[in-house]
Write a protein that holds these residues in place. Sequence first.
Motif, PDB file in Angstrom:
ATOM      1  N   VAL A 161       5.177  -6.634  -8.488  1.00 40.05           N
ATOM      2  CA  VAL A 161       5.893  -6.062  -9.632  1.00 40.05           C
ATOM      3  C   VAL A 161       6.312  -7.169 -10.605  1.00 40.05           C
ATOM      4  CG1 VAL A 161       8.056  -4.924 -10.309  1.00 40.05           C
ATOM      5  CG2 VAL A 161       6.714  -4.025  -8.407  1.00 40.05           C
ATOM      6  N   ARG A 203       8.427 -18.879  -4.017  1.00 36.61           N
ATOM      7  CA  ARG A 203       8.253 -20.102  -3.232  1.00 36.61           C
ATOM      8  C   ARG A 203       6.913 -20.759  -3.511  1.00 36.61           C
ATOM      9  NH1 ARG A 203      10.157 -16.852   1.954  1.00 36.61           N
ATOM     10  NH2 ARG A 203       8.651 -15.509   0.903  1.00 36.61           N
ATOM     11  N   ASP A 253      13.147 -21.455  -3.280  1.00 38.48           N
ATOM     12  CA  ASP A 253      13.353 -20.470  -2.208  1.00 38.48           C
ATOM     13  C   ASP A 253      14.765 -19.909  -2.372  1.00 38.48           C
ATOM     14  OD1 ASP A 253      13.839 -19.069   0.145  1.00 38.48           O
ATOM     15  OD2 ASP A 253      12.753 -20.511   1.392  1.00 38.48           O
ATOM     16  N   LEU A 254      14.859 -18.610  -2.609  1.00 40.19           N
ATOM     17  CA  LEU A 254      16.161 -17.978  -2.843  1.00 40.19           C
ATOM     18  C   LEU A 254      17.107 -18.139  -1.659  1.00 40.19           C
ATOM     19  CD1 LEU A 254      14.659 -14.776  -4.466  1.00 40.19           C
ATOM     20  CD2 LEU A 254      16.218 -16.358  -5.638  1.00 40.19           C
ATOM     21  N   ALA A 281      12.498  -9.960  -5.567  1.00 40.01           N
ATOM     22  CA  ALA A 281      11.925 -10.593  -4.369  1.00 40.01           C
ATOM     23  C   ALA A 281      11.780  -9.537  -3.278  1.00 40.01           C
ATOM     24  CB  ALA A 281      12.843 -11.709  -3.889  1.00 40.01           C
ATOM     25  N   TYR A 329      17.773 -10.209   0.221  1.00 39.30           N
ATOM     26  CA  TYR A 329      18.418  -9.405  -0.830  1.00 39.30           C
ATOM     27  C   TYR A 329      19.895  -9.757  -1.031  1.00 39.30           C
ATOM     28  CZ  TYR A 329      14.165  -6.660  -0.274  1.00 39.30           C
ATOM     29  OH  TYR A 329      12.849  -6.277  -0.207  1.00 39.30           O
ATOM     30  N   ILE A 361       5.547   1.981  -4.249  1.00 42.65           N
ATOM     31  CA  ILE A 361       4.741   1.348  -5.304  1.00 42.65           C
ATOM     32  C   ILE A 361       3.262   1.354  -4.916  1.00 42.65           C
ATOM     33  CG2 ILE A 361       4.379  -0.781  -6.606  1.00 42.65           C
ATOM     34  CD1 ILE A 361       7.318  -1.524  -5.784  1.00 42.65           C
ATOM     35  N   ARG A 371      -3.271  -2.296  -4.223  1.00 38.47           N
ATOM     36  CA  ARG A 371      -2.422  -1.618  -3.221  1.00 38.47           C
ATOM     37  C   ARG A 371      -2.926  -0.191  -3.027  1.00 38.47           C
ATOM     38  NH1 ARG A 371       3.725  -3.505  -3.471  1.00 38.47           N
ATOM     39  NH2 ARG A 371       3.348  -5.677  -2.942  1.00 38.47           N
TER      40      ARG A 371
HETATM   41  N1  LIG Z   1       6.565  -1.900  -2.013  1.00 38.00           N
HETATM   42  C1  LIG Z   1       7.215  -0.777  -2.262  1.00 38.00           C
HETATM   43  O1  LIG Z   1       6.666   0.337  -2.152  1.00 38.00           O
HETATM   44  C2  LIG Z   1       8.658  -0.834  -2.712  1.00 38.00           C
HETATM   45  C3  LIG Z   1       9.389   0.347  -2.822  1.00 38.00           C
HETATM   46  C4  LIG Z   1      10.686   0.291  -3.300  1.00 38.00           C
HETATM   47  C5  LIG Z   1      11.246  -0.932  -3.645  1.00 38.00           C
HETATM   48  N2  LIG Z   1      10.527  -2.084  -3.495  1.00 38.00           N
HETATM   49  C6  LIG Z   1      11.144  -3.359  -3.898  1.00 38.00           C
HETATM   50  O2  LIG Z   1      10.567  -3.766  -5.136  1.00 38.00           O
HETATM   51  C7  LIG Z   1      10.616  -5.194  -5.251  1.00 38.00           C
HETATM   52  C8  LIG Z   1       9.283  -5.700  -5.692  1.00 38.00           C
HETATM   53  O3  LIG Z   1       8.302  -5.340  -4.758  1.00 38.00           O
HETATM   54  P1  LIG Z   1       6.877  -6.027  -4.749  1.00 38.00           P
HETATM   55  O4  LIG Z   1       5.955  -5.039  -4.181  1.00 38.00           O
HETATM   56  O5  LIG Z   1       6.591  -6.652  -6.079  1.00 38.00           O
HETATM   57  O6  LIG Z   1       7.128  -7.204  -3.696  1.00 38.00           O
HETATM   58  P2  LIG Z   1       6.114  -8.375  -3.303  1.00 38.00           P
HETATM   59  O7  LIG Z   1       4.783  -8.213  -3.924  1.00 38.00           O
HETATM   60  O8  LIG Z   1       6.198  -8.540  -1.846  1.00 38.00           O
HETATM   61  O9  LIG Z   1       6.724  -9.617  -4.057  1.00 38.00           O
HETATM   62  C9  LIG Z   1       7.891 -10.175  -3.673  1.00 38.00           C
HETATM   63  C10 LIG Z   1       7.844 -11.637  -4.119  1.00 38.00           C
HETATM   64  O10 LIG Z   1       9.062 -12.199  -3.700  1.00 38.00           O
HETATM   65  C11 LIG Z   1       8.811 -13.557  -3.427  1.00 38.00           C
HETATM   66  N3  LIG Z   1       9.798 -13.986  -2.470  1.00 38.00           N
HETATM   67  C12 LIG Z   1      10.044 -13.442  -1.244  1.00 38.00           C
HETATM   68  N4  LIG Z   1      11.009 -14.130  -0.623  1.00 38.00           N
HETATM   69  C13 LIG Z   1      11.380 -15.124  -1.497  1.00 38.00           C
HETATM   70  C14 LIG Z   1      12.315 -16.169  -1.424  1.00 38.00           C
HETATM   71  N5  LIG Z   1      13.060 -16.367  -0.338  1.00 38.00           N
HETATM   72  N6  LIG Z   1      12.450 -16.992  -2.478  1.00 38.00           N
HETATM   73  C15 LIG Z   1      11.692 -16.823  -3.585  1.00 38.00           C
HETATM   74  N7  LIG Z   1      10.782 -15.848  -3.712  1.00 38.00           N
HETATM   75  C16 LIG Z   1      10.620 -15.008  -2.677  1.00 38.00           C
HETATM   76  C17 LIG Z   1       7.399 -13.612  -2.825  1.00 38.00           C
HETATM   77  O11 LIG Z   1       6.707 -14.788  -3.222  1.00 38.00           O
HETATM   78  P3  LIG Z   1       6.676 -16.126  -2.298  1.00 38.00           P
HETATM   79  O12 LIG Z   1       6.260 -15.676  -0.932  1.00 38.00           O
HETATM   80  O13 LIG Z   1       5.714 -17.046  -2.981  1.00 38.00           O
HETATM   81  O14 LIG Z   1       8.051 -16.652  -2.333  1.00 38.00           O
HETATM   82  C18 LIG Z   1       6.725 -12.404  -3.477  1.00 38.00           C
HETATM   83  O15 LIG Z   1       5.816 -12.813  -4.466  1.00 38.00           O
HETATM   84  C19 LIG Z   1      11.080  -5.709  -3.885  1.00 38.00           C
HETATM   85  O16 LIG Z   1      12.459  -5.966  -3.974  1.00 38.00           O
HETATM   86  C20 LIG Z   1      10.866  -4.537  -2.968  1.00 38.00           C
HETATM   87  O17 LIG Z   1      11.768  -4.527  -1.907  1.00 38.00           O
HETATM   88  C21 LIG Z   1       9.242  -2.054  -3.054  1.00 38.00           C
END
Ligand SMILES: NC(=O)c1ccc[n+]([C@@H]2O[C@H](COP(=O)([O-])OP(=O)(O)OC[C@H]3O[C@@H](n4cnc5c(N)ncnc54)[C@H](OP(=O)(O)O)[C@@H]3O)[C@@H](O)[C@H]2O)c1
Length: 281
Positions: free
Chosen positions: A11, A31, A46-47, A67, A81, A157, A162
């Motif tokens: 996203v 990261r 890293d958060l 994240a 979170y 999502i 996906r």
């Molecule tokens: N997937 C779903 O269906 C869904 C549904 C409802 C809500 N959400 C929420 O929507 C948001 C976006 O989802 P998404 O699908 O875009 O997630 P995603 O593709 O998994 O992306 C999350 C990003 O967060 C980064 N990240 C994770 N831990 C981190 C850390 N400690 N420090 C810095 N960066 C970090 C990761 O990159 P690195 O590994 O490089 O750090 C990753 O690129 C998330 O909050 C998720 O919980 C998702």
Amino acid sequence: MKVLIAGCGYVGEALGHELLALGDTVICLKRDTRGLGREISPWAADLTVPSSLMGLPADVTAVVFCAGARERSEAAYTSTYVRGLENLLSALGSAGAELERLIFTSSTAVYEHEDGRWVDEDSPAEPTARTARCLLEAEAITLRGAPRASVVRLGGIYGPGRAGLVERIRSGQVTAPGATLYTNRVHQDDCAGVLAHLLHAESPPPLLLAVDDCPVDLSELYRWLADQLGVAAPRASDSAPRGRFRTSKRCRNARLKAMGYRLRMPSFREGYAALLQEAEA
Ligand SMILES: NC(=O)c1ccc[n+]([C@@H]2O[C@H](COP(=O)([O-])OP(=O)(O)OC[C@H]3O[C@@H](n4cnc5c(N)ncnc54)[C@H](OP(=O)(O)O)[C@@H]3O)[C@@H](O)[C@H]2O)c1
């Protein structure tokens, strides 16, 4: 606006490109920043490690926290979170940043109803799952974190890259639930579109559901996909769904519509049709 996207994944990166097109300056924090385009200013940090967040720019005026925890556990959710968000706000505060806007991407998983009822932003969210409680904690931190803060509860999502469900239906690996279970979906393009729209809104609401127009029974979705693919519809399971797979609610998007946002993928039909066309091409 100078926007920091914290956790720039599926996203976040789409949002980054959307905001660039609107003329914003964007910093994308994650990261591992390999693979991110230079135009969205990758920032490796890293958060969960406060020292890695030192030196963030003081002129950041908006943050979108999206994240994603690496696994569905209380420890991972708390770390990413809750602590991750606290660490980021503290680091930006130390840098002297004065945030005008802060958005946290939460989830419709905070509604645990099992009876298919309609829910909206006024419905109580009283989850029992510890992971969902962590999301509520992060939501509360968000609302205290900036004068115009918003929580966006995203549905499931999907979008390019996906579409695992499509392949599993094609190869006959899916079993339909033996009960009516509504799913609420939102396409990647709309995740980015809604977040950009909210960021630029004059009076952003503190809470917004981001889902398409069409909550759908999972079995109906599977049948529709099977029909599009020309394969047999998945057979129904004999056993009742258990645990978090039992939740069934229909999320209303009236507030999103009232904000003037027009969905790019109003239902799973448009969204999955685009995916199927891309796959064919
Ligand atoms: N997937 C779903 O269906 C869904 C549904 C409802 C809500 N959400 C929420 O929507 C948001 C976006 O989802 P998404 O699908 O875009 O997630 P995603 O593709 O998994 O992306 C999350 C990003 O967060 C980064 N990240 C994770 N831990 C981190 C850390 N400690 N420090 C810095 N960066 C970090 C990761 O990159 P690195 O590994 O490089 O750090 C990753 O690129 C998330 O909050 C998720 O919980 C998702």
